[in-house]
Write an enzyme that holds these catalytic residues in place. Structure first.
Site, short mmCIF file in Angstrom:
data_model
loop_
_atom_site.label_atom_id
_atom_site.label_comp_id
_atom_site.label_asym_id
_atom_site.label_seq_id
_atom_site.Cartn_x
_atom_site.Cartn_y
_atom_site.Cartn_z
N PRO A 89 -12.68 -3.81 -0.28
CA PRO A 89 -13.33 -2.60 -0.02
C PRO A 89 -14.65 -2.93 0.70
O PRO A 89 -15.41 -2.09 1.25
CB PRO A 89 -13.48 -2.04 -1.46
CG PRO A 89 -13.20 -2.98 -2.42
CD PRO A 89 -12.33 -4.02 -1.85
N GLU A 116 -11.02 -7.45 -10.91
CA GLU A 116 -12.12 -7.29 -10.39
C GLU A 116 -12.69 -7.82 -9.03
O GLU A 116 -13.54 -7.69 -8.36
CB GLU A 116 -13.36 -7.49 -11.13
CG GLU A 116 -13.48 -7.04 -12.56
CD GLU A 116 -13.81 -5.32 -12.30
OE1 GLU A 116 -14.68 -5.34 -11.46
OE2 GLU A 116 -13.14 -4.65 -13.04
N ARG A 154 4.02 -1.32 14.11
CA ARG A 154 4.58 -0.12 15.11
C ARG A 154 4.11 -0.54 16.57
O ARG A 154 4.53 0.36 17.43
CB ARG A 154 4.20 1.14 14.60
CG ARG A 154 2.66 1.41 14.44
CD ARG A 154 2.51 2.83 13.86
NE ARG A 154 2.56 3.85 14.72
CZ ARG A 154 3.51 4.55 14.83
NH1 ARG A 154 4.66 4.65 13.96
NH2 ARG A 154 3.40 5.82 15.78
N ASP A 169 -0.45 8.35 20.37
CA ASP A 169 -0.83 8.24 19.11
C ASP A 169 -2.28 8.25 19.01
O ASP A 169 -3.08 8.06 19.72
CB ASP A 169 -0.57 6.84 18.15
CG ASP A 169 1.02 6.84 17.63
OD1 ASP A 169 1.28 8.24 17.45
OD2 ASP A 169 1.34 5.88 17.07
N1 SAM Z 1 -14.69 -4.99 -7.85
C1 SAM Z 1 -14.32 -4.70 -6.41
C2 SAM Z 1 -15.40 -4.19 -5.71
O1 SAM Z 1 -16.04 -3.03 -6.04
O2 SAM Z 1 -15.70 -4.56 -4.51
C3 SAM Z 1 -13.07 -3.99 -6.36
C4 SAM Z 1 -11.99 -4.62 -6.80
S1 SAM Z 1 -10.45 -3.92 -6.63
C5 SAM Z 1 -10.24 -2.94 -8.24
C6 SAM Z 1 -9.20 -5.07 -6.58
C7 SAM Z 1 -8.59 -5.35 -5.40
O3 SAM Z 1 -8.12 -4.21 -4.59
C8 SAM Z 1 -9.83 -5.85 -4.44
O4 SAM Z 1 -9.76 -7.45 -4.63
C9 SAM Z 1 -8.96 -5.61 -2.83
O5 SAM Z 1 -8.00 -6.70 -2.61
C10 SAM Z 1 -8.11 -4.50 -3.25
N2 SAM Z 1 -8.81 -3.32 -2.61
C11 SAM Z 1 -9.22 -2.11 -3.22
N3 SAM Z 1 -10.00 -1.25 -2.50
C12 SAM Z 1 -9.81 -1.65 -1.35
C13 SAM Z 1 -9.96 -1.28 0.04
N4 SAM Z 1 -10.67 0.02 0.10
N5 SAM Z 1 -9.64 -1.78 1.08
C14 SAM Z 1 -8.95 -2.80 1.12
N6 SAM Z 1 -8.75 -3.55 -0.20
C15 SAM Z 1 -8.80 -3.02 -1.18
#
Ligand code: SAM
Length: 246
Positions: A89, A116, A154, A169
């Site tokens: 994220p 996490e 795609r 698209d």
């Molecule tokens: N503690 C982290 C933070 O707040 O940045 C979030 C960890 S999340 C619970 C677990 C995993 O989900 C991350 O390591 C990532 O690989 C994935 N993930 C969660 N949200 C995402 C997003 N918006 N985009 C891409 N990957 C995401």
């Protein structure tokens, strides 16, 4: 194209190659999907790949070593310049331009986090890029990896029945797609716009472009700021706005 995904849930990720357009693209071998489970690289009695965070706090953190060994296993099979991309994220926003860039390259090595997240030292030393699929937090990087794979697949030549679908698209030309209609012509929800039944292909194209411009202006005006609209396109947008006012 080859796509590798390092994930604690390989069976989940491979379903992206089982259905619909991505399924057909995989069956045609337009891309190959390989998954790697860091647990196979755990080298401890319980196959654990995570541990508590230094400094305290809730949750577990994915350790460097199993991920690094997974990456080494991938690299033993592929010797190209494919980027190592962690889904996070906190990453750069994944968009259609990224999908196009990746579709034009040799593929990617995608790393899905869980818990996490991943020990920052792995991100600092082994990773080319972090990509986010939006400003929200999911439980793991598997759905984001599948989303990236779908968007890339795609765009691969031969993936869509009609390559023109990808051209029209949303986002491909910086605009949303125009509205779509299908049978029946009359419906409780309304009638199909006359122009679409006219058989006049030039008029249909103009109407569609006007709607695409108008929809983008209504829904995401900032997308238009990045475009250099032609005089004709500006005129169509003016017409759309005027018709809306009427
Ligand atoms: N503690 C982290 C933070 O707040 O940045 C979030 C960890 S999340 C619970 C677990 C995993 O989900 C991350 O390591 C990532 O690989 C994935 N993930 C969660 N949200 C995402 C997003 N918006 N985009 C891409 N990957 C995401």
């Amino acid at each position: 194209m080859r796509l590798d995904v390092i994930t604690l849930f390989p069976e989940f990720v491979t379903t992206v190659a089982d259905y619909g357009i991505t399924g057909r693209a995989a069956a045609k071998r337009l891309f190959e999907l390989h998954t790697w489970n860091p647990r196979d690289q755990a080298q401890n009695r319980h196959n654990s790949v995570d541990d508590r965070a230094y400094g305290g706090g809730p949750g577990m953190v994915m350790q460097v070593a199993p991920l690094r060994r997974s990456l080494e296993a991938v690299r033993a099979q592929r010797n190209d310049s494919a980027p190592v991309i962690v889904l996070s994220p906190q990453g750069e926003k994944f968009d259609q331009a990224w999908a196009r860039r990746l579709a034009d390259g040799p593929g990617a090595i995608l790393v899905s986090g869980r818990y996490e997240g991943i020990d920052d030292r792995f991100l600092q030393t082994e990773v080319d890029l972090e990509l986010s699929v939006g400003d929200f937090v999911l439980s793991g990087g598997e759905l984001p990896a599948m989303l990236v794979i779908d968007a890339i697949a795609r765009l691969l030549p031969g993936a869509l029945g009609d390559a023109q679908s990808a051209v029209q698209d949303s986002f491909t030309q910086g605009l949303f797609d125009h509205p779509q209609y299908t049978r029946p012509e009359y419906e409780a929800a309304g009638a199909v716009p006359d122009v679409l039944l006219s058989g006049d292909h030039a008029a249909i194209e103009r109407w569609r472009l006007k709607q695409a411009l108008g929809r983008t202006w209504l829904r995401r005006p900032e997308l238009l700021e990045g475009l250099d609209l032609s005089t004709d396109q500006q005129q169509l947008l003016k017409e759309f706005i005027a018709e809306l006012g009427g």
